[in-house]
Design a protein around this motif. Structure first.
Motif, PDB file in Angstrom:
ATOM      1  N   LYS A   1       1.681  16.077   1.076  1.00 58.99           N
ATOM      2  CA  LYS A   1       0.983  17.361   1.006  1.00 58.99           C
ATOM      3  C   LYS A   1       1.626  18.262  -0.047  1.00 58.99           C
ATOM      4  CE  LYS A   1       0.238  21.295   3.914  1.00 58.99           C
ATOM      5  NZ  LYS A   1       0.856  21.949   5.077  1.00 58.99           N
TER       6      LYS A   1
ATOM      7  N   ARG B   1       0.861  -1.180   0.000  1.00 54.94           N
ATOM      8  CA  ARG B   1       0.000   0.000   0.000  1.00 54.94           C
ATOM      9  C   ARG B   1       0.894   1.225   0.000  1.00 54.94           C
ATOM     10  NH1 ARG B   1      -5.492  -0.799   0.974  1.00 54.94           N
ATOM     11  NH2 ARG B   1      -5.897  -2.800   1.968  1.00 54.94           N
TER      12      ARG B   1
ATOM     13  N   THR C   1      -0.058  10.347   3.684  1.00 52.71           N
ATOM     14  CA  THR C   1      -0.367  11.382   2.693  1.00 52.71           C
ATOM     15  C   THR C   1       0.829  12.280   2.384  1.00 52.71           C
ATOM     16  OG1 THR C   1      -2.628  11.400   3.489  1.00 52.71           O
ATOM     17  CG2 THR C   1      -1.940  13.300   2.206  1.00 52.71           C
TER      18      THR C   1
ATOM     19  N   PHE D   1       0.930   5.697  -1.021  1.00 55.66           N
ATOM     20  CA  PHE D   1       0.247   6.902  -1.465  1.00 55.66           C
ATOM     21  C   PHE D   1       0.755   7.266  -2.851  1.00 55.66           C
ATOM     22  CE2 PHE D   1      -0.321  11.523  -1.714  1.00 55.66           C
ATOM     23  CZ  PHE D   1      -1.630  11.662  -1.271  1.00 55.66           C
ATOM     24  N   ARG D   2      -0.152   7.508  -3.769  1.00 57.04           N
ATOM     25  CA  ARG D   2       0.219   7.942  -5.116  1.00 57.04           C
ATOM     26  C   ARG D   2      -0.230   9.377  -5.278  1.00 57.04           C
ATOM     27  NH1 ARG D   2       4.156   4.847  -7.156  1.00 57.04           N
ATOM     28  NH2 ARG D   2       3.541   2.681  -7.539  1.00 57.04           N
ATOM     29  N   TYR D   3       0.729  10.281  -5.259  1.00 57.94           N
ATOM     30  CA  TYR D   3       0.442  11.719  -5.255  1.00 57.94           C
ATOM     31  C   TYR D   3      -0.396  12.140  -6.460  1.00 57.94           C
ATOM     32  CZ  TYR D   3       1.034  16.719  -5.343  1.00 57.94           C
ATOM     33  OH  TYR D   3       0.780  18.061  -5.384  1.00 57.94           O
TER      34      TYR D   3
ATOM     35  N   HIS E   1      -2.696  10.749  -7.958  1.00 58.30           N
ATOM     36  CA  HIS E   1      -4.131  10.475  -7.785  1.00 58.30           C
ATOM     37  C   HIS E   1      -4.623  10.851  -6.379  1.00 58.30           C
ATOM     38  CE1 HIS E   1      -4.846   8.510 -11.687  1.00 58.30           C
ATOM     39  NE2 HIS E   1      -3.564   8.231 -11.601  1.00 58.30           N
ATOM     40  N   GLY E   2      -3.715  11.328  -5.530  1.00 55.26           N
ATOM     41  CA  GLY E   2      -4.112  11.841  -4.215  1.00 55.26           C
ATOM     42  C   GLY E   2      -4.689  10.819  -3.267  1.00 55.26           C
ATOM     43  N   ARG E   3      -4.290   9.558  -3.427  1.00 57.11           N
ATOM     44  CA  ARG E   3      -4.801   8.538  -2.507  1.00 57.11           C
ATOM     45  C   ARG E   3      -3.871   7.339  -2.432  1.00 57.11           C
ATOM     46  NH1 ARG E   3      -7.279   4.046  -4.871  1.00 57.11           N
ATOM     47  NH2 ARG E   3      -7.944   4.230  -7.041  1.00 57.11           N
ATOM     48  N   VAL E   4      -4.175   6.460  -1.458  1.00 58.63           N
ATOM     49  CA  VAL E   4      -3.391   5.242  -1.276  1.00 58.63           C
ATOM     50  C   VAL E   4      -3.880   4.173  -2.254  1.00 58.63           C
ATOM     51  CG1 VAL E   4      -2.930   3.355   0.351  1.00 58.63           C
ATOM     52  CG2 VAL E   4      -2.868   5.737   1.139  1.00 58.63           C
ATOM     53  N   PHE E   5      -2.943   3.468  -2.876  1.00 59.38           N
ATOM     54  CA  PHE E   5      -3.264   2.362  -3.780  1.00 59.38           C
ATOM     55  C   PHE E   5      -2.758   1.048  -3.202  1.00 59.38           C
ATOM     56  CE2 PHE E   5      -4.660   3.863  -8.020  1.00 59.38           C
ATOM     57  CZ  PHE E   5      -4.649   5.217  -7.791  1.00 59.38           C
TER      58      PHE E   5
END
Lengths: 178, 178
Positions: B4, A58, B2, A60-62, A64-68
């Motif tokens: 930022k 898991r 996250t 964070f993919r910046y 797309h702004g969410r965790v994948f």
């Protein structure tokens, strides 16, 4: 059907992304421009442990702004041609696992029109666990998910990462037929 | 986990590609840059006729210098938000088919790290055939391939287009369970 390159140049050169614009001759003799992103290539791995679980990551993919939730993967290094060695490295760096067997299961081309990337897909089996060694700007959680459940998550739409859907469903087909 | 956004800008603006570079704060407080390609989004369709065949398209992909076998697909138009309508349009333009039923089967994200593209995947059934209407610079051959055979071609590695592998194997799972 072939399009013939007339000329072209690199119009943007970044840290990772290199954008090319080429002028091409179409099959009907007309001209068009083709704009695309060059890429060194990549690998991804479906690592399956002795309990039939897939080691997933898991992160964070910046963009797309969410965790994948994804399978382990990574880019080739500059000049690297041994894709199997790259797969073993990325598996070890991201999950800490080494494997006894690595099976190539085909290439995955994320976006044939605009991105030159080719991701070689592998199944890794006979895992033994060690320490992880992520890149400095990678923050990764590892999660082991049974292959059948992960395949269901790919089918249901819960997983959206393209290479993960493709490689996991291919692995499920291949292992079910053994 | 996250990251930022601190600041950023568009560093390349082309006809199709728009490259952004943002400065971000990582989970550990350090800084990094994220370079990525923005994208309006896209759709792809697994069109299945009454004989259980999938209408596929063959087209030359300049970025990879060869012909690809793919399912019909296309980008959203600027400001377009109705993805199902876009799927119907691309299906008609590329294959000439209209359909009685269109089923959303999940999103496909080609390259979560560097490409903002989200491709919504659909199954189209109850097909009726009309004329094709490709874009001016598109040269497309249509080929109907039985779903089972196409799934085998995805598993064997013969098909490398990511969205085609993912959408076809998902469709096979979903239709086999009906």
């Amino acid at each position: 059907m072939t399009e013939k390159r007339l000329d072209g140049s690199e119009v943007y050169s970044g840290k990772i992304l290199h954008v090319m614009v080429d002028r091409v001759e179409l099959p009907d003799g007309k001209e068009a421009t083709r704009e695309y992103v060059g890429h060194p290539g990549a690998v991804c791995v479906v690592p399956i442990n002795e309990r039939g679980e897939v080691l997933c990551v898991r992160q964070f993919r910046y963009t797309h702004g969410r965790v994948f939730l994804e399978i382990p993967a990574g880019k080739l290094e500059i000049g690297e041609t041994d894709r199997a060695a790259a797969a073993l490295r990325e598996l070890r760096e991201e999950t800490g696992a080494r494997c006894e067997s690595l099976t190539f299961i085909g290439d995955f081309i994320p976006s044939p029109a605009i991105l030159g990337e080719v991701i070689s897909m592998y199944i890794a089996e006979g895992l033994s666990m060690g320490d992880t060694d992520p890149d400095d700007d990678e923050f990764i959680d590892i999660e082991a998910i049974p292959l059948d459940k992960l395949a269901e998550m790919c089918v249901s739409g819960e997983i959206a990462d393209g290479k993960t859907i493709a490689a996991v469903l291919k692995a499920k087909y291949i292992l079910d037929k053994r």
